[in-house]
Enzyme design. Sequence first.
Site: not given
Length: 573
Positions: A351, A218, A477
């Site tokens: 995600e 991330s 995610h």
Amino acid sequence: MRLYKTKSFSSEVLLFLLIFYIHRICEGRISDSLKITLPHGGGIIGRYLRSFRGHGIRAFMGIPYAEPPVGNLRFSNPVPKSPWSGYLETVSNEVMCPQFDTMRHNAHVGKEDCLYLNVYVPQFPNRTDLLPVMIFFHGGAFKHGSSFYYSPDFLLDHDVILLVGNYRLGALGFLSTNTSDSPGNFGLKDQVEILKWVQENIGVFGGNRDQVTIFGESAGSASVTYLMSYPASKGLFHKAIAQSGTLYAPWAFANTSESLAVTLRLAHGLRCERGRHHNWSRLVECLRHKTVENILEVSSTLSKWMGMPLVVFPPSVEKDREGAFLTQHSESLRENHGSKIPLLIGLTSDEGAFVSAPILGKPRIVQELHERWDQILSHLLFYDTFNNTKKEEITAAINDFYFEGKKGRSAIEMRQNFTNLFTDFIILKGLNKFLERRFQEGIESADTFVYLFSHRGEGSYSDVIAGPDSMDYGVSHGDDLIYLFPLLDKPVFRAAPSKEDIFMQETLVKLWVNFATSGNPTPVENVDINWMPAHKFPLDYLRIGNYKNPNQTVFNMERNLWQERGEFVEGIY
């Protein structure tokens, strides 16, 4: 008989108190292997841990790598830690930089004196040469996260040294005035300071300073690509792994006008003004006297809807002066410093669940989005700065491409498409742009291994976001992190790994370690696959997992990673 029992009970109490007293005031002999003398002459004392498979780990947690960024060092570039004499105890990794901890109901946690790192070393490696080094940069939208969450249990089943460090977050890490008063990007500069520390010190831990791999997820992944692309960190690492984020993601960068506007909003909320003469020095000095709690409280009010924008204080361009990191917009980079660095890069199959799950699980939020579809969508997908005509064109194109021309509630009910929308705009768009630049004609790049992580295990971050009784949102995610670090041990997860999860964990770790060790992630025992590098579009990539397709193999080389979706988001703005 009664007297005998009373006497015995008293003896036990005394023995317990004696043992308790000894534990409190006495220390055992320190093993030589847990004492490290650093090159500057000072030393550290670590502790002993065990890996997932029971291998011994020498753990040195809480090593200071920079001076505390407090007082006049708040909103300043990091200053390397001064040498010390004697030995510091480095046995705790619980320090985190100031933030609202979303895992603890947005409680304020952390302290400004947070620039520490953790080094984990195999006790008895199976190789006699210097060990490869893996440095992990955590995610969290540049405003959350800590080295505390990332333990070595899985990676230290192998012969690598793992290093995880804190870097400054939020306004304290990225506030910019576009002047020397607060040039910004302090969090990225902290990361560079970590890399410099490794070059100077890792040898005494048995690590190879010429075999350093950085990896992150991330915002940590975006950080990895920043470190690859800008010259400040050139030569400080040799391979890179980018998981779900690049510097081209729309949340990972703010232009100068945007960063100054956010700085002024924060200052106004804290009653710090520039005065009539636009004196930035006066404003920053005022902010230096505000408490961390005040800064966090006002920062939390700068989001507009559902915690968006994801990143309130992202990296931004600073003037080219001594100590600068990001001196030009990434679009203007002429020299691609990262092209010669072997890269492993990818994303998860869903995600966007980290945005769609908290919306879909709340009827009130769904209703508000339904009523204000055009306005909120432009905000969620980062095109709200365009003029009204352009915004209407983009929204209409999105409605047609993802929702068969529908909008509002009808579109939201197309759950998978709704998730895909955020996957594509927030992660895929930036990933493709980064790879297009890496693959551009005339530039010979190092090997690039692309993956799609598609394993849905017993635990998922979408469950944490939306609640354990929520619907299945796919492979969210952050879900890949569960197989690299023992995150299921954290209280927010209410899951135990299945046999399939343990197989995935051991295999994924081995792929990452292989890449860090040799630059080639395969071969791996029990997996009959050769991960081929990608050189151009359409992408060759390794699918890791068979979510929703149990008849497929768990690992498979495939081509053409969402090409139609990628072309759509690339061309829309």
